[in-house]
Design an enzyme around this catalytic site. Structure first.
Site, PDB file in Angstrom:
ATOM      1  N   GLU A  59      52.342 -37.446  16.444  1.00  0.00           N
ATOM      2  CA  GLU A  59      53.484 -36.720  16.987  1.00  0.00           C
ATOM      3  C   GLU A  59      53.012 -35.516  17.796  1.00  0.00           C
ATOM      4  OE1 GLU A  59      55.586 -35.779  13.413  1.00  0.00           O
ATOM      5  OE2 GLU A  59      55.423 -37.860  12.756  1.00  0.00           O
ATOM      6  N   GLU A 106      55.654 -41.353  10.282  1.00  0.00           N
ATOM      7  CA  GLU A 106      54.293 -41.398   9.756  1.00  0.00           C
ATOM      8  C   GLU A 106      53.885 -42.799   9.333  1.00  0.00           C
ATOM      9  OE1 GLU A 106      56.430 -39.008   9.146  1.00  0.00           O
ATOM     10  OE2 GLU A 106      55.414 -37.252   9.973  1.00  0.00           O
ATOM     11  N   HIS A 122      54.628 -27.961   3.858  1.00  0.00           N
ATOM     12  CA  HIS A 122      53.572 -27.789   4.860  1.00  0.00           C
ATOM     13  C   HIS A 122      52.239 -27.366   4.241  1.00  0.00           C
ATOM     14  CE1 HIS A 122      57.221 -27.649   7.227  1.00  0.00           C
ATOM     15  NE2 HIS A 122      56.539 -27.660   8.355  1.00  0.00           N
TER      16      HIS A 122
END
Length: 346
Positions: free
Chosen positions: A49, A80, A149
């Site tokens: 991406e 993904e 994250h």
């Protein structure tokens, strides 16, 4: 982002850079490794991406689309499982794909492709097919990123046969290990410590070179205690070792594993036989973490050399918290230093 600003400590066992070198950050070394291999082999391609025009979320692929075109630097949908599944198919048909997952915590939709296919194709086909692909994923806490994250779930992949798992801590190692991973005939999970991405610069050879997968690096030699770490944890571990030496004259040996699977058993065992005391440091959760596997390895091969129980300094068994508590989650210099004191006082 709250990036660490101290320089990586010089390695004692790394081969010294030869020929022309450039000062690079870790993320620049990743880019240079990608460029080196894409220049050498047209079968090497990058997909993920925003890896093309935008150069990746951390700019690791910055400029590559201009050099190699959009047939080899492929912007994909936000999917993904599709990125990893497509990479598996490419790898089985002669390409060497490098899939970028923006953060390790985003890899979970693609987990089925890794577990069910990438890790098993060699065995499933009795060696007729292999999957020469690399999955790059930034990981770890400390940069004030939102939930998911900052995950450090390397243990998921270490547990799985058929994968190699690599986690460099320095620019030199990042380029050398990435090139070795791209050349490997089997799938490699390449974990990039994002807190270290721009933490400092060191001399990195301009030319192609490799750092062996499965070979740890003794960053600091010592006689009193062995400290085992990797990735983002090398820096606080080194600083704790230096503090112990300055304040208590404790000579700690620091091992940067660099590869989490396969583990470098010989380097770990030789150090334990010398020091008799061990502290394992990682930011992943404590329960079922890679540290437990390292302790098992030491029990299997060096139990009678131990002078004290092995200490673990790890992240806690909670999800990485948001900004205000993030630093409390990560192993600190003081926590590592206390671990050193505990094993010396036993």
């Amino acid at each position: 982002m709250g990036m660490n600003t101290l320089q990586h400590q010089p390695s004692e066992t790394n081969a010294k850079p030869v020929g022309q070198t450039e000062k690079m950050t870790l993320v620049q070394a990743v880019t240079d490794g990608l460029r080196t291999m894409m220049s050498e082999d047209e079968q090497v391609l990058v997909l993920g991406e925003d890896v093309g025009t935008n150069g990746g979320v951390f700019r690791a692929t910055d400029g590559l689309i201009n050099e190699f075109g959009d047939n080899r630097v492929v912007d994909t949908p936000l999917a993904e499982a599709g990125i990893i599944g497509t990479s598996i198919g490419l790898a089985m048909n002669g390409f060497k794909p490098i899939a970028e997952i923006q953060f390790l915590g985003f890899i979970y939709p693609g987990f089925e492709q890794i577990v069910t296919h990438a890790a098993r194709i060699r065995m499933r086909t009795s060696g007729r097919y292999t999957v020469p692909m690399v999955i790059r994923a930034p990981y770890g806490a400390g940069i004030r990123a939102p939930e998911i994250h900052s995950d450090s779930t390397e243990a998921f992949f270490v547990h799985l046969p058929g994968l190699k798992v690599v986690a460099p801590s320095s620019p030199y190692d990042a380029k050398g290990l990435l090139i070795a991973s791209i050349e490997d005939p089997d799938p490699v999970i390449f974990l990039e410590p994002m807190k270290s991405y721009r933490a400092g610069r060191e001399d990195v050879p301009v030319e192609k070179y490799t750092v062996d997968i499965g070979k740890a690096n003794v960053v600091k030699k010592g006689e009193d205690v062995t400290l085992i770490c990797w990735g983002n944890m090398v820096k606080p571990t080194m600083e704790a070792a230096q503090k112990a030496e300055k304040e208590k004259d404790i000579q700690a040996e620091v091992i940067d594993l660099r590869t989490l699977y396969p583990l470098d058993k010989d380097t770990i065992v030789q150090s334990v036989e010398k020091t008799g005391r061990v502290v394992v440091v990682h930011e992943g959760h404590r329960t079922g973490g890679v540290g437990a596997e390292i302790i098992g390895l030491i029990n299997d091969h060096a139990l009678f050399y131990l002078r004290s129980p092995i200490e673990r300094v790890t992240g806690y068994d909670v999800h990485v918290p948001l900004f205000a508590l993030e630093d409390h989650y990560l192993p600190s210099i003081d926590r590592v230093y206390k671990g050193i004191q505990n094993v010396l006082a036993y």
